[in-house]
Structure formats: C-alpha cells, structure tokens
Motif scaffolding. Structure first.
Motif, mmCIF file in Angstrom:
data_model
loop_
_atom_site.group_PDB
_atom_site.id
_atom_site.type_symbol
_atom_site.label_atom_id
_atom_site.label_comp_id
_atom_site.label_asym_id
_atom_site.label_seq_id
_atom_site.Cartn_x
_atom_site.Cartn_y
_atom_site.Cartn_z
ATOM 1 N N SER A 259 1.231 -1.041 -0.067
ATOM 2 C CA SER A 259 -0.007 -0.047 0.038
ATOM 3 C C SER A 259 0.461 1.018 0.048
ATOM 4 O O SER A 259 1.701 1.571 0.584
ATOM 5 C CB SER A 259 -1.074 0.245 1.763
ATOM 6 O OG SER A 259 0.043 0.924 3.031
ATOM 7 N N ASP B 21 -3.379 4.992 1.659
ATOM 8 C CA ASP B 21 -4.479 4.625 0.846
ATOM 9 C C ASP B 21 -5.261 4.080 2.194
ATOM 10 O O ASP B 21 -6.478 3.597 2.855
ATOM 11 C CB ASP B 21 -4.020 2.803 0.640
ATOM 12 C CG ASP B 21 -3.570 2.924 -0.740
ATOM 13 O OD1 ASP B 21 -3.841 4.019 -1.256
ATOM 14 O OD2 ASP B 21 -2.850 2.331 -1.442
ATOM 15 N N TRP B 22 -4.432 4.339 4.000
ATOM 16 C CA TRP B 22 -5.020 4.018 5.232
ATOM 17 C C TRP B 22 -5.819 5.294 5.754
ATOM 18 O O TRP B 22 -6.333 5.597 6.565
ATOM 19 C CB TRP B 22 -4.458 3.606 5.970
ATOM 20 C CG TRP B 22 -3.522 2.554 5.356
ATOM 21 C CD1 TRP B 22 -2.477 2.428 4.544
ATOM 22 C CD2 TRP B 22 -4.454 1.291 5.143
ATOM 23 N NE1 TRP B 22 -2.353 1.227 3.984
ATOM 24 C CE2 TRP B 22 -2.854 0.785 4.938
ATOM 25 C CE3 TRP B 22 -5.085 0.636 5.995
ATOM 26 C CZ2 TRP B 22 -3.914 -1.482 4.724
ATOM 27 C CZ3 TRP B 22 -5.289 -0.741 5.523
ATOM 28 C CH2 TRP B 22 -4.542 -1.490 5.132
ATOM 29 N N GLN C 63 -10.242 5.743 1.578
ATOM 30 C CA GLN C 63 -11.696 4.827 1.801
ATOM 31 C C GLN C 63 -13.010 5.212 0.731
ATOM 32 O O GLN C 63 -13.826 4.638 0.385
ATOM 33 C CB GLN C 63 -11.175 5.025 2.875
ATOM 34 C CG GLN C 63 -9.640 3.365 3.258
ATOM 35 C CD GLN C 63 -10.040 3.648 4.594
ATOM 36 O OE1 GLN C 63 -10.511 3.123 5.241
ATOM 37 N NE2 GLN C 63 -7.806 2.800 4.923
ATOM 38 N N GLN C 64 -13.172 6.273 2.005
ATOM 39 C CA GLN C 64 -14.460 6.538 1.186
ATOM 40 C C GLN C 64 -14.397 6.553 -0.251
ATOM 41 O O GLN C 64 -15.501 5.915 -1.015
ATOM 42 C CB GLN C 64 -14.844 8.389 1.758
ATOM 43 C CG GLN C 64 -14.673 8.180 3.408
ATOM 44 C CD GLN C 64 -15.123 9.506 3.688
ATOM 45 O OE1 GLN C 64 -15.113 10.361 2.763
ATOM 46 N NE2 GLN C 64 -15.847 9.130 5.444
ATOM 47 N N ALA D 107 -12.843 5.298 -2.641
ATOM 48 C CA ALA D 107 -12.258 3.896 -2.996
ATOM 49 C C ALA D 107 -13.631 3.110 -3.112
ATOM 50 O O ALA D 107 -14.322 2.261 -3.957
ATOM 51 C CB ALA D 107 -11.418 3.336 -2.270
ATOM 52 N N PHE D 108 -14.172 3.501 -1.656
ATOM 53 C CA PHE D 108 -15.704 2.879 -1.579
ATOM 54 C C PHE D 108 -16.530 3.300 -2.584
ATOM 55 O O PHE D 108 -17.431 2.347 -2.904
ATOM 56 C CB PHE D 108 -16.468 3.357 -0.277
ATOM 57 C CG PHE D 108 -17.327 2.247 0.451
ATOM 58 C CD1 PHE D 108 -17.477 1.396 0.854
ATOM 59 C CD2 PHE D 108 -18.395 3.143 -0.062
ATOM 60 C CE1 PHE D 108 -18.879 0.458 0.789
ATOM 61 C CE2 PHE D 108 -20.342 2.415 0.934
ATOM 62 C CZ PHE D 108 -19.643 0.798 0.797
ATOM 63 N N THR E 276 -4.903 5.574 -6.132
ATOM 64 C CA THR E 276 -4.777 5.168 -4.533
ATOM 65 C C THR E 276 -2.544 5.797 -5.857
ATOM 66 O O THR E 276 -2.576 5.716 -6.447
ATOM 67 C CB THR E 276 -4.479 3.760 -5.391
ATOM 68 O OG1 THR E 276 -3.278 3.443 -3.674
ATOM 69 C CG2 THR E 276 -4.438 2.893 -6.050
ATOM 70 N N ILE F 138 -5.876 -1.043 -1.417
ATOM 71 C CA ILE F 138 -6.928 0.290 -1.256
ATOM 72 C C ILE F 138 -8.265 -0.280 -0.978
ATOM 73 O O ILE F 138 -9.005 0.022 -0.693
ATOM 74 C CB ILE F 138 -7.531 1.462 -1.910
ATOM 75 C CG1 ILE F 138 -8.057 2.521 -1.720
ATOM 76 C CG2 ILE F 138 -7.335 1.088 -3.635
ATOM 77 C CD1 ILE F 138 -7.677 3.398 -0.243
ATOM 78 N N ALA G 9 -8.414 -1.883 2.360
ATOM 79 C CA ALA G 9 -8.725 -1.281 3.395
ATOM 80 C C ALA G 9 -9.979 -0.955 3.422
ATOM 81 O O ALA G 9 -10.640 -0.563 3.832
ATOM 82 C CB ALA G 9 -7.175 -0.106 3.089
ATOM 83 N N THR G 10 -10.709 -0.355 2.283
ATOM 84 C CA THR G 10 -12.444 -0.415 1.933
ATOM 85 C C THR G 10 -13.059 -1.117 2.760
ATOM 86 O O THR G 10 -13.652 -1.397 3.544
ATOM 87 C CB THR G 10 -12.332 0.249 0.761
ATOM 88 O OG1 THR G 10 -11.497 0.705 0.272
ATOM 89 C CG2 THR G 10 -13.709 0.731 1.224
ATOM 90 N N ASP H 74 -12.252 -5.256 7.618
ATOM 91 C CA ASP H 74 -12.326 -5.039 8.941
ATOM 92 C C ASP H 74 -11.734 -5.733 9.773
ATOM 93 O O ASP H 74 -12.024 -7.369 9.378
ATOM 94 C CB ASP H 74 -13.005 -4.095 9.990
ATOM 95 C CG ASP H 74 -15.036 -4.691 9.261
ATOM 96 O OD1 ASP H 74 -14.481 -6.054 9.577
ATOM 97 O OD2 ASP H 74 -15.578 -4.239 9.015
#
Length: 192
Positions: free
Chosen positions: A11, A15-16, A21-22, A24-25, A43, A51, A54-55, A58
């Motif tokens: 990564s 990416d974190w 992440q929003q 990417a989501f 990214t 990514i 990470a998205t 969890d």
C-alpha cells in the motif's frame, strides 16, 4: 508487468486515510452497480489491491490470502482474521492460478455469506474476450481480461448455479476494478 506470485502488493500511506477509503468505497459500489464497467480507483500505490482491502475489510472480516499477495505490514493494518479459502468472506488470489478450493457459497438463509473472490488480473480493458450479460448490463457487453485462468470462469458458473447461493468476483488491474456479481453470466467470446 509484475509477477503476481513473487511480488507482494504494498500500500501507500494515503490508502489508510478516511478520504481515500471513502472515494474507493464509492468507486467499488459503482463497479458493483454497473457490472463489467471498468472503474478506476485513486491510489498512489502501484496496485489497487491494498485500497480495496482497506476499504472492504475490517477486524471482523475473514480474509484468505493463500499466495501471500498482501504485504505483512498491510495485513497487520487491516486487522482482518486469517481464514482458509473455503471459509473466508474475501479471498485474494492471482487470477493466473487455477483455484484448488471451493469458496463459501452462503446459505439459503444467508446468501450474503458467499465469498467475494478478489482476482488479480494482468490487464483489464474494453474489447473482445468475455461476453457479460445479466442485471445491470443492457443486453451484453464485452470485456478483455488477461491473466485469468479459464478454470475460474468454469468454476464460477458451477458455484453460482444454485442462485441466490454463490460468489461475487472483483477483478483488479493495477489501477482499476471490474465487478462481476453472482447474477452476471460470463461467457468466452465464441460461446465457449
């Protein structure tokens, strides 16, 4: 072109971040809303796999990475629980390697527990190769994907034959994702 079996995918620190992440989501949701559409992900890493994970993953997520494509430090940041490929919610595999497992297909009471297979492709582009049809695709569309063993398509058809049970597939190129929900039919051009 990186050899997927010999190189771990690492990564970038951005990416974190929540903003990355929003974004990417939203892009991943767009890919699943429009199956077969090539969606670019933002990214600064050399590949989108970190990514995407990470998205989506969890600490409650069961993740299988049998070929150890995910960098150890990224794996620790994810906090996802390791699982075998037949029990994981997400399975990361090089597309060039034929599967030697049967993924979780869900149950009639919980079809959403079917696995999402995250396959690393060499290249993804428009053009001949695969014919996709089903919900979210008007008539049919063509997709060119290199670096995916044809066995994946045969087994995907078998795994998804008892709908709503089955698996979803996310194809990842270096900078893009294509989603193939279990409702999508995939055929090789020429009808094979």
């Amino acid at each position: 072109m990186m050899n997927k079996l010999e190189t771990r995918i690492v990564s970038h620190p951005t990416d974190w971040t929540p903003l990355a992440q929003q974004r990417a989501f939203r892009s991943i949701v767009d890919a699943f809303s429009y199956p077969g559409r090539i969606v670019k992900l933002e990214t600064q890493a050399a590949h989108v796999l970190p990514i995407v994970l990470a998205t989506l993953a969890d600490p409650a997520t069961l993740l299988a990475d049998p070929c150890e494509l995910v960098d150890a430090a990224d794996r620790q940041r994810l906090g996802a629980k390791s699982a075998s490929a037949d029990q994981a919610r997400f399975v990361v595999m090089p597309g060039s390697q034929a599967p030697d497992f049967e993924p979780a297909l869900g149950t009639l009471d919980s079809p959403e527990k079917g696995a999402t297979l995250i396959l690393i492709a060499d290249e993804i582009g428009q053009g001949s190769g695969l014919i996709l049809s089903g919900p979210g695709i008007q008539s049919s569309t063509s997709l060119q994907v290199t670096g995916i063993d044809p066995q994946w398509w045969k087994l995907r058809r078998k795994w998804n034959s008892a709908f709503p049970l089955g698996v979803d597939v996310a194809l990842l190129g270096e900078h893009s994702v294509v989603a193939l929900p279990r409702t999508i039919k995939v055929a090789a051009e020429g009808g094979r």
